[in-house]
Motif scaffolding. Structure first.
Motif, short mmCIF file in Angstrom:
data_model
loop_
_atom_site.label_atom_id
_atom_site.label_comp_id
_atom_site.label_asym_id
_atom_site.label_seq_id
_atom_site.Cartn_x
_atom_site.Cartn_y
_atom_site.Cartn_z
N GLN A 1 9.01 27.41 22.21
CA GLN A 1 9.23 27.26 23.64
C GLN A 1 10.39 28.08 24.17
O GLN A 1 10.36 28.51 25.33
CB GLN A 1 9.42 25.78 24.02
CG GLN A 1 10.68 25.15 23.54
CD GLN A 1 10.71 23.65 23.84
OE1 GLN A 1 11.45 23.21 24.68
NE2 GLN A 1 9.89 22.88 23.17
N GLN A 2 11.43 28.30 23.37
CA GLN A 2 12.56 29.06 23.94
C GLN A 2 12.12 30.47 24.31
O GLN A 2 12.61 31.03 25.29
CB GLN A 2 13.74 29.06 22.96
CG GLN A 2 14.38 27.66 22.89
CD GLN A 2 15.55 27.57 21.93
OE1 GLN A 2 15.60 28.31 20.96
NE2 GLN A 2 16.46 26.66 22.19
N LYS A 3 11.21 31.03 23.54
CA LYS A 3 10.68 32.37 23.86
C LYS A 3 9.66 32.25 25.01
O LYS A 3 9.72 32.99 25.98
CB LYS A 3 10.03 32.95 22.61
CG LYS A 3 9.34 34.28 22.81
CD LYS A 3 8.83 34.83 21.49
CE LYS A 3 7.75 33.99 20.84
NZ LYS A 3 6.44 34.01 21.53
N ASP A 4 8.75 31.28 24.89
CA ASP A 4 7.68 31.14 25.89
C ASP A 4 8.24 30.78 27.27
O ASP A 4 7.82 31.33 28.29
CB ASP A 4 6.68 30.07 25.46
CG ASP A 4 5.84 30.50 24.26
OD1 ASP A 4 5.74 31.71 24.02
OD2 ASP A 4 5.30 29.62 23.57
N PHE A 5 9.18 29.84 27.30
CA PHE A 5 9.71 29.39 28.60
C PHE A 5 10.55 30.50 29.25
O PHE A 5 10.53 30.67 30.47
CB PHE A 5 10.56 28.13 28.43
CG PHE A 5 9.77 26.90 28.06
CD1 PHE A 5 8.39 26.94 27.95
CD2 PHE A 5 10.40 25.68 27.82
CE1 PHE A 5 7.65 25.80 27.61
CE2 PHE A 5 9.69 24.54 27.47
CZ PHE A 5 8.31 24.61 27.36
N ALA A 6 11.30 31.23 28.42
CA ALA A 6 12.14 32.30 28.98
C ALA A 6 11.27 33.35 29.66
O ALA A 6 11.68 33.94 30.66
CB ALA A 6 12.99 32.93 27.89
N SER A 7 10.07 33.58 29.15
CA SER A 7 9.24 34.64 29.74
C SER A 7 8.30 34.11 30.81
O SER A 7 7.58 34.89 31.44
CB SER A 7 8.43 35.33 28.63
OG SER A 7 7.55 34.41 28.04
N PHE A 8 8.29 32.80 31.04
CA PHE A 8 7.39 32.25 32.06
C PHE A 8 8.07 32.37 33.44
O PHE A 8 9.16 31.81 33.64
CB PHE A 8 7.07 30.79 31.75
CG PHE A 8 5.99 30.23 32.63
CD1 PHE A 8 4.66 30.47 32.37
CD2 PHE A 8 6.32 29.47 33.76
CE1 PHE A 8 3.66 29.98 33.19
CE2 PHE A 8 5.33 28.97 34.59
CZ PHE A 8 4.00 29.22 34.30
#
Lengths: 554, 341
Positions: A303-310
């Motif tokens: 999530q830290q990668k996914d949320f940062a790019s959302f």
């Protein structure tokens, strides 16, 4: 602090458990200690509530409070000390209410009032220092010196199973579904733990009884989901974004997803599911909204990668939350039992701030290349083609079923599950549930006689669906579940999985392969019991485990 | 040219490694590795990049004594913007890993949407951010952070703390004292009006509200040092945080007071807030003394508080000393100095 409730807990030659200033999940020592104290306080409520219930006077307020309070202590749910201080105070007040209800009921029944001790007599200290001193006496290893490690391990198996039951009960409550037997089961188990039991056979018996409570809870949750949103149906869903403003909904709470969909209808905002919300895309009432655009990202640990790019707001409706990074800390919102200090928590289901954020944030500028997966193979769909499945097995076209279920996680040992799915022979069918599937669910697995080789049943709670399917197939083949050409390969991470495991054991399911490691709270003696009684095995290598499963079934 | 390995350990125990060339300051070396550490003037003058060197050899460039006291220097204190490695170094930071940015600091544009005198030679400046293709229209920042404002025509740049909290309408609020000789003050007085354009670089800074559970908090402000305190208190009110807290607000004389209406609003929204206003030249309308006097009084009631200090360097040093002398651990004292402008 001392905590070893999840799979990623710190392990060394000296033993297992997070005991530094912060756990590996990010939970700090204060929060961890306050969680222990809250559980102690909740046991005190249950001591009276269970007795009141047995006298025909269930305490409604505690029925709402206990699942929520226990859920807040689950891994990756709530990291906010202030919330626990408030919950501890609330627990003490509810304990008083439960005691009064019990005493009234006992008097009306003409019974003598049984004075309760231990957690029932808990009075929270006035300040943090005092609370932490109290917590130090009720940690999860309390009493180990006298009771022994096996007893403590079993008590904690029950405690962690209870947390899972409470989480599922909470999910059902959100949709207005419950059952008195669930509350009774939770109270009974908490009351049992409050008595500091030491008899190992009795502890095992209670653990399996709790597995039955969880079976009922998952059944009610299944009824809540299907009753509220319809029966999941096979659905091709987009897993890449499209141009436009966007909201990402993570966690497990479909009701929140529905509320957000209703609120954003005709606003031009697209809504995406994340993690364990993915199965929502297969429910008729949810997928009817055209702006439910698809799923974004992978399992919780990414999530830290996914949320940062959302490029929009993120709504965390339940576990699993990990430390929000600066890049998205202002645009992530928590709901219900979830919390992180410094992150905005939405009370009272007012999502207007989320919509405001979605309008203000840029959204996706363009469509990403289209990619789709098919989901939605819950019990009704699979049993709807039961004749084909049975025929496939009888003809030998389907040699075996593998249920690869449970949670994902960050440790490298979890590659086992990817390799297992990829190496499963072409004449085998893979059933998935939980978020472990993200490791391989975008792969091409083909079909056998029109039946896809990869069938996703849904969230981890849809273990209920798997159990129903297995039971129905066993009936059709006139055999027991353990005699089916079916192997269970379970990845666990947190306490919902502990509850599901107890359910499977209570139903007599044997030879489960569990990984990537066994729970740290199970001592070697307890593992021997589980191996001896239930044939539980740890995972080895995909090649060896696939071969052993097929050999056994042959 | 040789390179040295820098190992940086944040307050929450996380480690970062980057290489630093001979003659390169540590802020620049970290930025080269896409690690954007809190910093502001990058000239040894503000103290925003304060850290501690716990191992290795280095030399320091010129620093202001206001930003790095002799005492701090003797205990390994450094300003990273003026620290040059002579060997591999071990550095510890007074902030968490979460306050380090791994992306360049956002550069945006905005328009003056409000400019009003609010008493005490202080103006309330409201800037409305433009819609940004990458960031949208919102203003995302932690309470306590600052931005750099640049007047496009002249390139004049100053850093100011935000007095409001993150919002999706893109509104930034600043409280700025007008100095008779200050260039930005002159721009505000003589040129700026509603509709003036500004460049906005930020948010920046690690002087932010700490997650401290339910411990009390003391916010000690001199003059417009109250701006980040108002932001933090507003955030506490928005989040319904019930920590006991004290705002100590000091100015020289009663006519210098401002923002009392904002304080009254906070008092209404935060029942656990108490306010202690201090006048150096008291006229009897408020308590006499300095903000540090107010802090010392609070510490007799709530020694277990987190202490936030914002104001001129002399006030910060006196406040830090008073807190330390009373027994407050250094890990619970957070400060931000005014930059000389």
């Amino acid at each position: 602090m001392f905590c070893y409730q999840c799979e990623q807990t710190y392990r060394s030659e000296a033993g297992a458990g997070c005991a530094a200033s912060k756990g590996l999940c990010g939970k700090d020592a204060t929060t961890s200690d306050l969680q222990d104290l809250l559980i102690h306080a909740v046991k005190g409520i249950a001591q009276y509530a269970w007795r009141a219930r047995q006298l025909g006077a269930p305490v409604t307020a505690t029925e709402r409070f206990i699942p929520n309070a226990m859920f807040t202590t689950l891994t990756n749910v709530n990291f906010t000390p202030a919330r626990f201080v408030a919950l501890i105070a609330e627990a003490a007040a509810l304990r008083d209410a439960a005691r009064a209800a019990y005493e009234r009921a006992a008097q009306q029944a003409g019974q003598a009032i049984e004075a309760q001790s231990g957690p029932a007599a808990f009075a929270p200290a006035a300040d943090m220092d005092g609370l932490l001193k109290q917590a130090a006496t009720v940690g999860i290893l309390a009493g180990q010196d006298t009771a022994g490690a096996d007893v403590i391990g079993l008590r904690n198996l029950i405690l962690y199973g209870l947390k899972g039951v409470c989480a599922y009960a909470y999910h059902a409550q959100v949709m207005g579904y419950d059952d008195a037997s669930i509350y009774g089961g939770i109270e009974k188990a908490l009351d049992f733990l409050a008595g500091e039991p030491t008899d190992v056979p009795r502890l095992l018996e209670e653990a399996l009884a709790l597995g039955q409570v969880n079976f009922k809870t998952m059944e009610v949750l299944d009824a809540a989901n299907t009753g509220s949103f319809g029966t999941p149906e096979p659905t091709s869903v987009r897993v890449t974004p499209i141009a436009g403003k966007a909201i990402l909904v993570s966690g497990h709470e479909f009701k929140d997803l529905l509320n957000i969909l209703e609120l954003t209808q005709d606003t031009g905002i697209n809504v995406y599911t994340h993690g364990e919300m993915l199965p929502g895309l297969a429910y008729p009432k949810l997928k009817a909204y055209p702006h439910l655009a698809g799923n974004y990202g992978g399992a919780w640990q990414d999530q830290q990668k996914d949320f940062a790019s959302f490029p929009g707001p993120i709504v965390m409706t339940s576990n699993c939350l990990i430390e929000p990074q600066p890049g998205y800390r202002q645009r992530i919102f928590t709901l219900g039992p979830v919390g992180w200090p410094g992150v905005r928590h939405l009370d009272g289901k007012d999502y207007s701030a989320v919509v405001q954020a979605a309008k203000a944030l840029p959204g996706f500028k363009e469509d990403a290349p289209e990619q789709r997966i098919t989901i939605g193979f819950a019990r009704n769909t699979v049993l709807g083609v039961a004749d084909k499945v049975i025929e496939g097995v009888k003809s030998g076209a389907i040699r075996h079923f593998f249920l690869i279920g449970g949670c994902d996680g960050a440790l490298p040992g979890r590659n086992y599950y990817t390799d297992f799915a990829e190496q499963a022979p072409d004449d085998t069918v893979i059933l998935t549930l939980g978020c472990g599937k993200y490791r391989f669910n975008k792969g091409e697995f083909g079909a056998i006689g029109g039946i896809p080789r990869l069938l996703d049943l849904g969230q981890c709670s849809d273990s209920y669906s798997a159990i129903v399917i297995a039971s129905e197939l066993a009936k059709a083949f006139n055999c027991g579940v353990n005699d089916l050409p079916l192997s269970l390969v379970i990845s666990w991470f947190e306490q919902k999985a502990a509850a599901v495991l107890l359910t499977l054991l209570s139903l007599g399911v044997r030879n489960i392969r569990l990984g990537p490691t066994l729970p740290a709270f199970l001592t070697p003696n307890l593992i021997n019991v589980l191996v001896g009684t239930f044939g539980i095995q740890t995972i080895s290598t995909p090649e060896a485990d696939i071969a052993a499963s097929l050999k056994k079934a042959a | 040219m040789s390179e040295h390995q820098i190992r940086l350990t944040t307050r929450d125990g996380q480690s970062l490694n980057f290489a630093c060339a001979d003659g390169e300051d540590l802020i620049s070396a970290a930025a080269r590795a896409d690690i954007h550490l809190p910093a502001l003037c990058k000239g040894g003058g503000c103290g925003a990049c304060h850290a501690t060197c716990t191992g290795g050899d280095f030399h320091l460039g010129e620093t202001s004594r206001d930003a790095l006291s002799d005492d701090a220097r003797q205990h390994g204190g450094v300003l990273l913007c003026r620290t040059y490695a002579d060997s591999d170094l071990e550095i510890t930071t007074p902030y968490d890993h979460g306050h380090i940015s791994f992306r360049p600091i956002p550069q945006r544009t905005g328009t003056v949407a409000g400019l009003e005198h609010i008493g005490g030679q202080t103006v309330r400046l409201v800037v409305q951010l433009d819609d940004d293709p990458e960031l949208g229209t919102g203003a995302e920042f932690d309470p306590g952070q600052f931005v750099e404002l640049t007047v496009p025509e002249s390139g004049l740049t100053r850093a100011y703390s935000l007095a409001n909290t993150a919002n999706w309408s893109g509104t930034l609020v600043f409280l700025i004292r007008l100095h008779p000789t200050g260039q930005f003050s002159r721009w505000l007085k003589d040129t700026a009006n509603v509709g003036s354009r500004l460049q906005v670089r930020g948010p920046q800074g690690a002087f932010v509200l700490q997650d401290n559970g339910t411990r009390p908090r003391a916010f000690v402000a001199g003059g417009t040092g109250i701006a980040p305190m108002l932001a933090m208190l507003t955030r506490m009110a928005e989040f319904g945080e019930g920590n006991r807290c004290r705002l100590v607000f000091g100015v020289t004389r009663a006519s210098d007071l401002f923002a009392l209406d904002m304080i009254d609003t906070l008092r209404a929204d935060l029942p656990a807030l108490s306010v202690d206003i201090r006048l150096w030249e008291s006229d009897g309308s408020q308590s006499a003394g300095t903000p540090v006097d107010g802090l010392q009084h609070w510490l007799t009631e709530a020694l277990n508080s987190d202490i936030y200090l914002c104001g001129p360097p002399a006030m910060i040093e006196a406040g830090e000393r008073a807190a330390r002398d009373a027994g407050v651990p250094a890990t619970r004292i957070f400060s931000e100095r005014f930059l000389p402008t």
